[in-house]
Design an enzyme around this catalytic site. Structure first.
Site, PDB file in Angstrom:
ATOM      1  N   CYS A 193       4.723 -24.695 -40.047  1.00  0.00           N
ATOM      2  CA  CYS A 193       5.789 -25.679 -40.249  1.00  0.00           C
ATOM      3  C   CYS A 193       6.485 -25.986 -38.920  1.00  0.00           C
ATOM      4  O   CYS A 193       5.879 -26.611 -38.054  1.00  0.00           O
ATOM      5  CB  CYS A 193       6.753 -25.216 -41.335  1.00  0.00           C
ATOM      6  SG  CYS A 193       7.764 -26.562 -42.028  1.00  0.00           S
ATOM      7  N   HIS A 196       3.072 -24.176 -45.846  1.00  0.00           N
ATOM      8  CA  HIS A 196       3.495 -22.775 -45.812  1.00  0.00           C
ATOM      9  C   HIS A 196       2.454 -21.864 -46.450  1.00  0.00           C
ATOM     10  O   HIS A 196       2.295 -21.842 -47.673  1.00  0.00           O
ATOM     11  CB  HIS A 196       4.847 -22.624 -46.509  1.00  0.00           C
ATOM     12  CG  HIS A 196       5.968 -23.258 -45.760  1.00  0.00           C
ATOM     13  ND1 HIS A 196       6.654 -22.601 -44.759  1.00  0.00           N
ATOM     14  CD2 HIS A 196       6.495 -24.497 -45.832  1.00  0.00           C
ATOM     15  CE1 HIS A 196       7.574 -23.402 -44.255  1.00  0.00           C
ATOM     16  NE2 HIS A 196       7.497 -24.571 -44.884  1.00  0.00           N
ATOM     17  N   GLU A 241       2.634 -18.545 -45.926  1.00  0.00           N
ATOM     18  CA  GLU A 241       3.229 -17.208 -45.973  1.00  0.00           C
ATOM     19  C   GLU A 241       3.915 -16.887 -47.287  1.00  0.00           C
ATOM     20  O   GLU A 241       4.327 -15.748 -47.526  1.00  0.00           O
ATOM     21  CB  GLU A 241       4.240 -17.057 -44.828  1.00  0.00           C
ATOM     22  CG  GLU A 241       5.579 -17.749 -45.034  1.00  0.00           C
ATOM     23  CD  GLU A 241       5.615 -19.230 -44.693  1.00  0.00           C
ATOM     24  OE1 GLU A 241       6.709 -19.739 -44.427  1.00  0.00           O
ATOM     25  OE2 GLU A 241       4.540 -19.872 -44.693  1.00  0.00           O
TER      26      GLU A 241
END
Length: 230
Positions: A87, A171, A173
């Site tokens: 990001c 994203h 994660e």
């Protein structure tokens, strides 16, 4: 083994499931507010991970540490150190390699697909049209010489490869517990209506059981590159 340096920008956007998947010593640092942070030389690290945050990637006046992060990113790519930018981290990586930031290019929040254009040694486990988590309004152009890996209708550069570096606008994660943290963080959901928040929660329950295992494989492949550097 030399550590992997993880740069974060706000407490709620930590490395998530990336850190435990690295199978390496990890050093997490936040330097965004320091004009001249004492960052390690690239020779001292086996990998570099730069996470997200709410600030603009070019806001050096408000967040003077961003310039030091971009310098370190450029040096890491030059030295062939494995890099993962997520990001804001992808935007900083792109800028470090000569691409302009596109402020307020288009807002994407929630789960939606991206189109994958090229196979990548690390990103491959996501497949050809994965549904991933988006949470951004800025974007970055494709750096000179980089390979476009994925795009969406709103954001033409969703992922790119530049030598040892992988940048992803979405994203990877976030697992279920981290998503719930985000949905309870006013700084992230303050501009959303209650029904929008609930839709992200429902979509997460549907998508994450498939996305999380694929994202863990992506992290494992990045970790293999890190271990090769040692």
């Amino acid at each position: 083994m030399r550590p992997v340096l993880v740069l974060t920008h706000v407490p709620y956007e930590g490395p998530g499931m990336i850190a435990p998947g690295l199978d390496a010593p990890v050093r997490v640092r936040t330097v965004v507010g320091t004009a001249d942070p004492a960052l390690p030389d690239v020779a001292e690290i086996s990998g570099l991970v730069v996470m997200g945050g709410p600030m603009d990637a070019d806001d050096d006046r408000g967040h003077p540490g961003l310039a030091a992060e971009r310098r370190l990113l450029a040096a890491a790519v030059e030295a062939d150190v494995p890099v993962l930018g997520v990001c804001l981290g992808a935007q900083l990586l792109g800028m470090a390699l000569g691409a302009p930031l596109l402020r307020r290019h288009g807002t994407e929040i929630g789960f939606a697909p991206v189109d994958v254009h090229h196979d990548d040694v690390v990103l491959g486990p996501l497949g050809s049209r994965p549904t991933v988590l988006h949470w951004h309004s800025d974007a970055v152009d494709l750096p000179p010489g980089a390979t476009l890996l994925a795009s969406s209708d709103v954001t033409p550069v969703q992922a790119f490869r530049a030598g040892s570096a992988l940048g992803v606008q979405f994203h990877l994660e976030v697992d279920a517990s981290m998503l719930e943290l985000w949905l309870g963080t006013p700084g992230l959901v303050g501009g959303l209506e209650d029904d929008q928040v609930e839709q992200v929660r429902l979509d997460g329950a549907r998508v994450l059981p498939t996305l999380v295992p694929a994202a863990r494989k992506v992290v494992q492949l990045f970790a293999e590159q890190v271990r090769t550097r040692g």
